[in-house]
Structure formats: C-alpha cells, structure tokens
Design a protein around this motif. Sequence first.
Motif, PDB file in Angstrom:
ATOM      1  N   SER A  47       3.165 -14.142   2.433  1.00 38.09           N
ATOM      2  CA  SER A  47       3.144 -13.019   1.487  1.00 38.09           C
ATOM      3  C   SER A  47       3.619 -11.736   2.150  1.00 38.09           C
ATOM      4  CB  SER A  47       1.736 -12.826   0.915  1.00 38.09           C
ATOM      5  OG  SER A  47       0.850 -12.282   1.877  1.00 38.09           O
ATOM      6  N   GLY A  98       0.120 -20.049 -11.982  1.00 37.42           N
ATOM      7  CA  GLY A  98       0.450 -19.081 -10.943  1.00 37.42           C
ATOM      8  C   GLY A  98      -0.146 -19.350  -9.583  1.00 37.42           C
ATOM      9  N   ASP A 100      -0.659 -10.056  -8.052  1.00 40.00           N
ATOM     10  CA  ASP A 100       0.170 -11.075  -7.410  1.00 40.00           C
ATOM     11  C   ASP A 100      -0.326 -11.542  -6.054  1.00 40.00           C
ATOM     12  OD1 ASP A 100       0.654  -8.787  -6.030  1.00 40.00           O
ATOM     13  OD2 ASP A 100       2.838  -8.840  -6.206  1.00 40.00           O
ATOM     14  N   ASP A 137      -0.471 -20.647  -5.789  1.00 37.07           N
ATOM     15  CA  ASP A 137       0.496 -20.738  -4.693  1.00 37.07           C
ATOM     16  C   ASP A 137       0.328 -22.013  -3.888  1.00 37.07           C
ATOM     17  OD1 ASP A 137       1.811 -17.918  -4.656  1.00 37.07           O
ATOM     18  OD2 ASP A 137      -0.331 -17.546  -4.857  1.00 37.07           O
ATOM     19  N   THR A 170      -7.783 -21.788 -14.326  1.00 40.89           N
ATOM     20  CA  THR A 170      -6.383 -21.509 -14.667  1.00 40.89           C
ATOM     21  C   THR A 170      -6.276 -20.391 -15.705  1.00 40.89           C
ATOM     22  OG1 THR A 170      -6.415 -23.285 -16.328  1.00 40.89           O
ATOM     23  CG2 THR A 170      -5.596 -23.838 -14.123  1.00 40.89           C
ATOM     24  N   LEU A 178      -6.677 -17.190 -13.728  1.00 47.18           N
ATOM     25  CA  LEU A 178      -5.478 -17.009 -12.907  1.00 47.18           C
ATOM     26  C   LEU A 178      -4.298 -16.570 -13.766  1.00 47.18           C
ATOM     27  CD1 LEU A 178      -3.830 -17.211 -10.325  1.00 47.18           C
ATOM     28  CD2 LEU A 178      -3.732 -19.691 -10.650  1.00 47.18           C
ATOM     29  N   GLY A 179      -4.146 -17.182 -14.916  1.00 49.94           N
ATOM     30  CA  GLY A 179      -3.054 -16.807 -15.814  1.00 49.94           C
ATOM     31  C   GLY A 179      -3.143 -15.353 -16.244  1.00 49.94           C
ATOM     32  N   TRP A 217      -4.525 -12.932 -14.494  1.00 46.00           N
ATOM     33  CA  TRP A 217      -4.153 -12.094 -13.349  1.00 46.00           C
ATOM     34  C   TRP A 217      -2.641 -11.998 -13.215  1.00 46.00           C
ATOM     35  CZ3 TRP A 217      -7.905 -15.119  -9.655  1.00 46.00           C
ATOM     36  CH2 TRP A 217      -9.230 -14.834 -10.035  1.00 46.00           C
ATOM     37  N   ARG A 218      -1.977 -13.123 -13.351  1.00 47.35           N
ATOM     38  CA  ARG A 218      -0.521 -13.101 -13.218  1.00 47.35           C
ATOM     39  C   ARG A 218       0.123 -12.307 -14.362  1.00 47.35           C
ATOM     40  NH1 ARG A 218      -1.357 -13.948  -8.200  1.00 47.35           N
ATOM     41  NH2 ARG A 218      -0.984 -16.058  -7.361  1.00 47.35           N
ATOM     42  N   ASP A 219      -0.426 -12.435 -15.571  1.00 49.72           N
ATOM     43  CA  ASP A 219       0.099 -11.651 -16.697  1.00 49.72           C
ATOM     44  C   ASP A 219      -0.050 -10.155 -16.450  1.00 49.72           C
ATOM     45  OD1 ASP A 219       0.792 -13.939 -18.068  1.00 49.72           O
ATOM     46  OD2 ASP A 219      -0.976 -13.933 -19.360  1.00 49.72           O
ATOM     47  N   ASP A 220      -1.092  -9.794 -15.706  1.00 52.78           N
ATOM     48  CA  ASP A 220      -1.353  -8.379 -15.416  1.00 52.78           C
ATOM     49  C   ASP A 220      -0.776  -7.948 -14.073  1.00 52.78           C
ATOM     50  OD1 ASP A 220      -2.657  -8.148 -17.827  1.00 52.78           O
ATOM     51  OD2 ASP A 220      -4.645  -8.515 -16.981  1.00 52.78           O
ATOM     52  N   ALA A 221       0.147  -8.758 -13.541  1.00 55.41           N
ATOM     53  CA  ALA A 221       0.873  -8.445 -12.297  1.00 55.41           C
ATOM     54  C   ALA A 221      -0.037  -8.344 -11.079  1.00 55.41           C
ATOM     55  CB  ALA A 221       1.687  -7.163 -12.457  1.00 55.41           C
TER      56      ALA A 221
END
Length: 223
Positions: free
Chosen positions: A119, A94, A72, A96, A60, A63-64, A66-70
């Motif tokens: 997606s 983040g 997606d 899916d 996590t 993953l967090g 990656w999501r913070d850095d867009a």
Amino acid sequence: MKILLVEDDRALAEALGEALRDAGLLVEIAGTGGEADFLVRTERYDAVVLDLGLPDGDGTRWLGQWRDDAIDLPVLVLTARERWSDKAAGFSAGADDYVTKPFETAEVLFRLRALVRRSHGHAHPVLTLGELTYDTHSASVSVAGRPVTLTAQESRLLAYLMHAAPRIVSRAELAEHVYDRDQEPDSNVIDVQISRLRRKLGSGRIETLRGQGYRAVALEGEG
C-alpha cells in the motif's frame, strides 16, 4: 503498524490480537461491523483484518460500504468460509487478500505486512534507504550491514517512517499510527524517541522539517 481486528469470537480475537502484538503490531479489536465502521471512520489504521460472519451483518456488506465511501485501507478477510463463491464475494466487495480458518498466525502476519508494504508502494520485504535497511518480516534493522538494536516503540516509529519515505510524516500521523490510543504521546515523547533513533542510526537519517514533521532519508553519497 496499527491494525483493526474485526472478529466476534472474543477468544479468537484476543488470541490473534496478542500474537500480533507480540510481533510488534498495534492492534485494536471490534466485535461487530457497526463498531468497526465507527472506528475506520474516526481512527486511522494501516490495515483491517475482517471476519465475514459478524452478528450485525455480513462483513462484505460493511466492506462494500467502506469502498463506496473511498475508505481504501488494505483489508484482509478472515473467515471459515472455504467456497470459491464466498471468496469471490469478498474480493468483489473490495478485499485485498483472504485467509480461511483455521489458520497459522504467521501467515496472517506475513500477509498483513505485505499488504501494508504494498500500500506504500514497496514490493520487496526489505526496506532500504542508502545503507539503512529494515526487514519487514523480522523487524531487524541494520546500518551498512551492522545490526542495530531498537526498542519495540523505536522499531514501530522507524518502520512507519521508512514505509512512508520519501514522504514527510506529521507528528499527528505518527501519533495515530505508531502509538496506542490510550498513550496519546505529546510532541516531547516523539522528539525523544526520534533523538534516540538518530543516535543509533546516524543523525542525518531522520530529518526534521519545521512545522511539517519528519522524513527518513539516505545519507548523502549512499544513494
């Protein structure tokens, strides 16, 4: 589809990777969060299968970041943790979708295909362009109800173009998503396989846009 499988249990990773490859997917394996982090920032994938119990930090956390850095791309979390609090943490970071171990390989495959399909904005498992259909579950292809036999590589190429339609797909994007990294296809290889698809499907179903790439389309009058 090109998948990154992040799993530190090597035996499990190899078994799952082989099963996904047998289903027609391209699979690369990372054994740590750090290796996965490097790959998702330098390569292009259609989805990630992410184990949470990694040796260099909880999944996590990666993953967090990656999501913070867009970043997606779709992520399917795969873990032995069954508590709702663990699942909630994965979704909050983040994720899916979520599958717990032990699992059926078929379920992982179905969920991955659904994530990639959605997606690209497709809800139905059968992609349709006029009379051309591609069943994402079975990888079967038909034209006006007539089954069409494709090689594994032709099937991956068509699937990517149909997922992306009506968007134009560049040669570089096709090379990244449809071929293994060690294949490094040149433009001639892609041209040859596009030509084979046209012979099997009908010449007008894949357009070449000079200097831009390829696009899958319905024939005029098919809708």
